[in-house]
Design a protein around this motif. Structure first.
Motif, PDB file in Angstrom:
ATOM      1  N   ALA A  71       0.795  -1.144   0.093  1.00 26.92           N
ATOM      2  CA  ALA A  71       0.117   0.002  -0.041  1.00 26.92           C
ATOM      3  C   ALA A  71       0.713   1.309   0.080  1.00 26.92           C
ATOM      4  CB  ALA A  71      -0.804   0.076   1.337  1.00 26.92           C
ATOM      5  N   GLY A  72       2.124   1.097   0.332  1.00 30.59           N
ATOM      6  CA  GLY A  72       3.054   2.406   0.152  1.00 30.59           C
ATOM      7  C   GLY A  72       3.499   2.886   1.642  1.00 30.59           C
ATOM      8  N   PHE A  73       3.198   1.908   2.625  1.00 34.30           N
ATOM      9  CA  PHE A  73       3.859   2.332   3.693  1.00 34.30           C
ATOM     10  C   PHE A  73       5.110   1.979   3.891  1.00 34.30           C
ATOM     11  CE2 PHE A  73      -0.743   2.488   4.485  1.00 34.30           C
ATOM     12  CZ  PHE A  73      -0.898   3.432   5.622  1.00 34.30           C
ATOM     13  N   VAL A  74       6.089   2.647   4.750  1.00 38.99           N
ATOM     14  CA  VAL A  74       7.128   1.989   5.131  1.00 38.99           C
ATOM     15  C   VAL A  74       7.793   2.131   6.799  1.00 38.99           C
ATOM     16  CG1 VAL A  74       9.860   3.093   4.791  1.00 38.99           C
ATOM     17  CG2 VAL A  74       8.300   3.540   2.973  1.00 38.99           C
ATOM     18  N   LEU A  75       8.317   1.067   6.820  1.00 42.52           N
ATOM     19  CA  LEU A  75       8.511   0.613   8.347  1.00 42.52           C
ATOM     20  C   LEU A  75       9.692   1.731   8.965  1.00 42.52           C
ATOM     21  CD1 LEU A  75       8.128  -1.072  10.803  1.00 42.52           C
ATOM     22  CD2 LEU A  75       9.814  -2.456   9.798  1.00 42.52           C
ATOM     23  N   ARG A  76       9.261   2.607   9.763  1.00 43.34           N
ATOM     24  CA  ARG A  76      10.062   3.680  10.229  1.00 43.34           C
ATOM     25  C   ARG A  76      10.667   3.458  11.655  1.00 43.34           C
ATOM     26  NH1 ARG A  76       9.595   8.633   7.599  1.00 43.34           N
ATOM     27  NH2 ARG A  76       9.245   8.267   5.293  1.00 43.34           N
ATOM     28  N   GLU A  77      10.155   2.601  12.256  1.00 47.46           N
ATOM     29  CA  GLU A  77      10.387   2.375  13.883  1.00 47.46           C
ATOM     30  C   GLU A  77       9.632   1.062  14.254  1.00 47.46           C
ATOM     31  OE1 GLU A  77      10.424   4.453  18.128  1.00 47.46           O
ATOM     32  OE2 GLU A  77       9.442   5.417  16.339  1.00 47.46           O
ATOM     33  N   GLU A  78      10.463   0.363  14.801  1.00 45.90           N
ATOM     34  CA  GLU A  78      10.253  -1.036  15.852  1.00 45.90           C
ATOM     35  C   GLU A  78      10.663  -0.963  17.284  1.00 45.90           C
ATOM     36  OE1 GLU A  78      10.145  -5.754  15.065  1.00 45.90           O
ATOM     37  OE2 GLU A  78      11.289  -4.438  13.550  1.00 45.90           O
ATOM     38  N   ASN A  79       9.747  -0.749  18.228  1.00 50.07           N
ATOM     39  CA  ASN A  79       9.998  -0.682  19.494  1.00 50.07           C
ATOM     40  C   ASN A  79       9.349  -1.729  20.222  1.00 50.07           C
ATOM     41  OD1 ASN A  79      10.638   0.238  21.871  1.00 50.07           O
ATOM     42  ND2 ASN A  79       9.336   1.911  22.036  1.00 50.07           N
ATOM     43  N   ASN A  80      10.098  -2.766  20.660  1.00 51.54           N
ATOM     44  CA  ASN A  80       9.524  -4.033  21.158  1.00 51.54           C
ATOM     45  C   ASN A  80       8.395  -4.745  20.296  1.00 51.54           C
ATOM     46  OD1 ASN A  80      11.213  -3.478  23.618  1.00 51.54           O
ATOM     47  ND2 ASN A  80       9.713  -2.387  24.628  1.00 51.54           N
ATOM     48  N   SER A  81       7.329  -4.500  20.723  1.00 48.20           N
ATOM     49  CA  SER A  81       6.456  -5.319  19.851  1.00 48.20           C
ATOM     50  C   SER A  81       5.617  -4.533  18.978  1.00 48.20           C
ATOM     51  CB  SER A  81       5.451  -6.378  20.770  1.00 48.20           C
ATOM     52  OG  SER A  81       4.730  -5.173  21.645  1.00 48.20           O
ATOM     53  N   VAL A  82       5.894  -3.207  18.935  1.00 48.76           N
ATOM     54  CA  VAL A  82       5.048  -2.214  18.292  1.00 48.76           C
ATOM     55  C   VAL A  82       6.170  -1.578  17.088  1.00 48.76           C
ATOM     56  CG1 VAL A  82       4.002   0.174  18.155  1.00 48.76           C
ATOM     57  CG2 VAL A  82       4.097  -1.446  20.185  1.00 48.76           C
ATOM     58  N   LYS A  83       5.406  -1.894  15.784  1.00 48.63           N
ATOM     59  CA  LYS A  83       5.952  -1.401  14.512  1.00 48.63           C
ATOM     60  C   LYS A  83       5.211  -0.181  14.230  1.00 48.63           C
ATOM     61  CE  LYS A  83       7.563  -5.847  12.842  1.00 48.63           C
ATOM     62  NZ  LYS A  83       7.362  -6.727  11.740  1.00 48.63           N
ATOM     63  N   THR A  84       6.322   0.630  13.763  1.00 47.95           N
ATOM     64  CA  THR A  84       5.389   2.212  13.189  1.00 47.95           C
ATOM     65  C   THR A  84       5.681   2.072  11.639  1.00 47.95           C
ATOM     66  OG1 THR A  84       5.821   3.257  15.283  1.00 47.95           O
ATOM     67  CG2 THR A  84       5.552   4.713  13.224  1.00 47.95           C
ATOM     68  N   TYR A  85       4.522   2.330  10.936  1.00 49.98           N
ATOM     69  CA  TYR A  85       4.719   2.517   9.486  1.00 49.98           C
ATOM     70  C   TYR A  85       4.151   3.671   8.963  1.00 49.98           C
ATOM     71  CZ  TYR A  85       4.877  -2.689   9.381  1.00 49.98           C
ATOM     72  OH  TYR A  85       5.135  -4.056   9.433  1.00 49.98           O
ATOM     73  N   VAL A  86       4.773   4.442   7.947  1.00 51.87           N
ATOM     74  CA  VAL A  86       4.403   5.705   7.298  1.00 51.87           C
ATOM     75  C   VAL A  86       4.267   5.597   6.159  1.00 51.87           C
ATOM     76  CG1 VAL A  86       5.211   7.945   7.457  1.00 51.87           C
ATOM     77  CG2 VAL A  86       5.905   6.667   9.458  1.00 51.87           C
ATOM     78  N   PHE A  87       3.182   6.392   5.565  1.00 49.95           N
ATOM     79  CA  PHE A  87       2.711   6.784   4.455  1.00 49.95           C
ATOM     80  C   PHE A  87       2.968   8.070   3.983  1.00 49.95           C
ATOM     81  CE2 PHE A  87      -0.359   7.803   1.341  1.00 49.95           C
ATOM     82  CZ  PHE A  87      -0.217   6.852  -0.050  1.00 49.95           C
ATOM     83  N   THR A  88       3.948   8.559   3.359  1.00 42.24           N
ATOM     84  CA  THR A  88       4.313   9.907   3.041  1.00 42.24           C
ATOM     85  C   THR A  88       3.161  10.647   2.347  1.00 42.24           C
ATOM     86  OG1 THR A  88       6.626   9.028   2.732  1.00 42.24           O
ATOM     87  CG2 THR A  88       6.026  11.258   2.284  1.00 42.24           C
ATOM     88  N   LYS A  89       2.919  12.021   2.954  1.00 49.23           N
ATOM     89  CA  LYS A  89       1.872  12.792   2.624  1.00 49.23           C
ATOM     90  C   LYS A  89       2.142  12.910   0.989  1.00 49.23           C
ATOM     91  CE  LYS A  89       0.354  17.632   2.623  1.00 49.23           C
ATOM     92  NZ  LYS A  89       0.592  18.912   3.378  1.00 49.23           N
ATOM     93  N   THR A  90       0.934  12.842   0.314  1.00 45.61           N
ATOM     94  CA  THR A  90       0.689  13.172  -1.199  1.00 45.61           C
ATOM     95  C   THR A  90      -0.270  14.070  -1.313  1.00 45.61           C
ATOM     96  OG1 THR A  90      -0.128  12.066  -2.979  1.00 45.61           O
ATOM     97  CG2 THR A  90      -1.109  11.112  -0.962  1.00 45.61           C
ATOM     98  N   ALA A  91       0.006  14.945  -2.624  1.00 50.71           N
ATOM     99  CA  ALA A  91      -1.029  16.025  -2.990  1.00 50.71           C
ATOM    100  C   ALA A  91      -2.211  15.423  -3.347  1.00 50.71           C
ATOM    101  CB  ALA A  91      -0.323  16.883  -4.059  1.00 50.71           C
ATOM    102  N   ASP A  92      -2.313  14.158  -3.723  1.00 49.61           N
ATOM    103  CA  ASP A  92      -3.786  13.575  -4.245  1.00 49.61           C
ATOM    104  C   ASP A  92      -4.593  12.955  -2.981  1.00 49.61           C
ATOM    105  OD1 ASP A  92      -5.681  12.139  -5.079  1.00 49.61           O
ATOM    106  OD2 ASP A  92      -4.536  10.860  -6.489  1.00 49.61           O
ATOM    107  N   PRO A  93      -5.597  13.987  -2.489  1.00 50.00           N
ATOM    108  CA  PRO A  93      -6.354  13.510  -1.268  1.00 50.00           C
ATOM    109  C   PRO A  93      -7.246  12.243  -1.616  1.00 50.00           C
ATOM    110  CG  PRO A  93      -7.223  15.318  -2.393  1.00 50.00           C
ATOM    111  CD  PRO A  93      -6.116  15.105  -3.118  1.00 50.00           C
TER     112      PRO A  93
END
Length: 244
Positions: free
Chosen positions: A35-57
């Protein structure tokens, strides 16, 4: 609890608590990557994925819905992903848009099924419309948007201006904003004069003047911008359209 929301830069952020169920964890990870998310952080059992802002709402909105629906399918319930209030509002806007599309589709079919077409144009519109143009104008007025791919010389600009004349009278729109090749600007001005019996207050937008676009609404009624300029001035155009 898994969650999705904006960050301070309006990027989409999914926080995923791994479940130790290999199949579910793998499926969610694969979906977020696709879907376009990137894994930015992994802290213990929590993973943080980020989908970068786009100009297309629309793309952003669809990504939100796809993500919520995927979590619901994998974990079997509507509460599988905590959606923050800001994103709930985005989803509501998308649902409203779907309902508007449904109504517009029916309105368009009603127009197509008629045998006679006599659209109500603005009081300042001077030009006589041909029968096929009347149907197109009525279609535009019924659905409030459209695309016309008729052959050159068929009167597409006249059709657009006829519909716009009604929207101007009704206060639905305030200005006319044309994005196209430079060669189209003079013909638009000529068609405007033929349709309204006067020359328009128009401006060609390029260079530094584009920075002032949101403030120019009181000075002109017809705005022209080349494709290449528009691609690099999305924020200015969005602000102009909100105002007008």
């Amino acid at each position: 609890m898994h969650s999705i929301c904006w960050d301070e830069l309006r990027n989409l952020v999914v926080k995923y608590e791994t479940t130790n169920d290999y199949e579910n964890d793998y499926e969610i990870n694969e979906f977020l990557n696709e879907a376009g998310f990137v894994l930015r952080e992994e802290n213990n059992s929590v993973k943080t994925y980020v989908f970068t802002k786009t100009a297309d709402p629309v793309k952003t909105g669809k990504t939100i819905n796809w993500t919520v629906e995927k979590f619901e399918r994998v974990f079997g319930g509507p509460d599988a992903l905590d959606v923050c209030p800001q994103l709930q509002s985005v989803r509501k806007t998308l649902e409203d848009g779907k309902e508007m599309f449904k109504k517009a589709k029916q309105a368009a079919l009603d127009v197509k099924n008629k045998t006679e077409h006599n659209p109500e144009v603005g009081r300042n519109f001077k030009r006589d419309l041909l029968p096929y143009q009347k149907e197109s104008v009525e279609h535009l007025l019924a659905i409030s948007n459209g695309a016309n791919f008729s052959v050159p010389g068929s009167g597409k600009t006249t059709i657009a201006l006829a519909a716009i004349s009604k929207w101007l009278d009704d206060g639905i729109v305030k200005k006319i904003f044309v994005i196209g090749p430079t060669a189209s600007f003079a013909p638009w001005e000529e068609e405007f004069e033929s349709c309204f019996g006067r020359q328009p207050d128009s401006i060609r937008l390029s260079g530094p003047i584009v920075n002032e676009l949101p403030k120019l609404g009181n000075s002109y009624e017809l705005f022209f911008m080349h494709y290449a300029t528009a691609m690099n001035r999305i924020m200015e155009i969005q602000e102009f359209l909100k105002i007008n």
